[in-house]
Design a protein around this motif. Structure first.
Motif, PDB file in Angstrom:
ATOM      1  N   ALA A 195       0.922  -1.029   0.578  1.00 18.78           N
ATOM      2  CA  ALA A 195      -0.279  -0.578  -0.070  1.00 18.78           C
ATOM      3  C   ALA A 195       0.871   1.502   0.323  1.00 18.78           C
ATOM      4  N   PHE A 196       0.876   2.293  -1.017  1.00 17.81           N
ATOM      5  CA  PHE A 196       1.521   3.337  -1.003  1.00 17.81           C
ATOM      6  C   PHE A 196       0.353   4.620  -1.055  1.00 17.81           C
ATOM      7  N   ARG A 197       0.787   5.775   0.081  1.00 18.62           N
ATOM      8  CA  ARG A 197       0.082   7.131  -0.270  1.00 18.62           C
ATOM      9  C   ARG A 197       0.937   8.194  -1.183  1.00 18.62           C
ATOM     10  N   ALA A 247       4.267  12.758  -5.823  1.00 17.21           N
ATOM     11  CA  ALA A 247       5.144  11.900  -4.960  1.00 17.21           C
ATOM     12  C   ALA A 247       4.866  10.779  -4.264  1.00 17.21           C
ATOM     13  N   VAL A 248       5.454   9.630  -4.216  1.00 14.23           N
ATOM     14  CA  VAL A 248       5.064   8.558  -3.374  1.00 14.23           C
ATOM     15  C   VAL A 248       5.405   8.437  -1.953  1.00 14.23           C
ATOM     16  N   ASP A 249       4.839   9.045  -1.024  1.00 12.07           N
ATOM     17  CA  ASP A 249       5.174   9.544   0.080  1.00 12.07           C
ATOM     18  C   ASP A 249       5.400   8.777   1.107  1.00 12.07           C
ATOM     19  N   GLY A 250       4.957   7.173   1.430  1.00 11.34           N
ATOM     20  CA  GLY A 250       5.200   6.703   2.888  1.00 11.34           C
ATOM     21  C   GLY A 250       4.701   5.632   1.812  1.00 11.34           C
ATOM     22  N   GLU A 251       4.787   4.276   2.686  1.00 10.91           N
ATOM     23  CA  GLU A 251       4.649   2.984   2.307  1.00 10.91           C
ATOM     24  C   GLU A 251       4.214   2.393   3.133  1.00 10.91           C
TER      25      GLU A 251
END
Lengths: 87, 87
Positions: free
Chosen positions: A3-5, A80-84
């Motif tokens: 899951a990515f934010r 931007a892919v922020d958190g993982e």
């Protein structure tokens, strides 16, 4: 799948009029904020996304921008892919 | 006085409904992006501002958020002073 934010910023192109930004600029000046110059207003989207990798999340988000989230004629976007969070 | 570029992000509070985000979420899924979960949509503002210091630019931008740019009941905001061009 992880899951990515994903954070997407969509802004009106610099060369184009931004009536919403101009309205806010005038409202701020009318409220006494004379130090304010140009104001530009765009959208900020936060998407939760499942993907095999950070690179895939970024690529899919770019496709979403091209197809729905941004108007290619009038807007620019950044992704931007922020958190993982692994799953 | 220096010129600052201030970035403001205004997002609907996490606990509240975000009908615009839900509409985009459903539209993305209808377009075949089944990997998309929750979508939240807010505003991104870029303000050009004159101030004596970076700290003053930040403080004034926060007052603008409290008075006009964000709805304190339904929205949260973040302010960042991004670039600095001396004048």
């Amino acid at each position: 799948m992880n899951a990515f934010r994903v954070e997407v910023r969509v802004m009106p192109r610099a060369a184009l009029l931004d009536p919403q930004g101009q309205a806010v600029e005038h409202a701020l000046q009318a409220l006494g904020f004379g130090e304010v110059g140009r104001v530009r207003i765009g959208k900020h989207l936060v998407l939760e996304l499942k993907a095999a990798s950070r690179a895939e999340a970024l690529a899919r988000a770019r496709v979403m921008c091209d197809r729905l989230l941004a108007n290619p004629v009038t807007e620019d976007y950044e992704v931007a892919v922020d958190g993982e969070a692994s799953r």
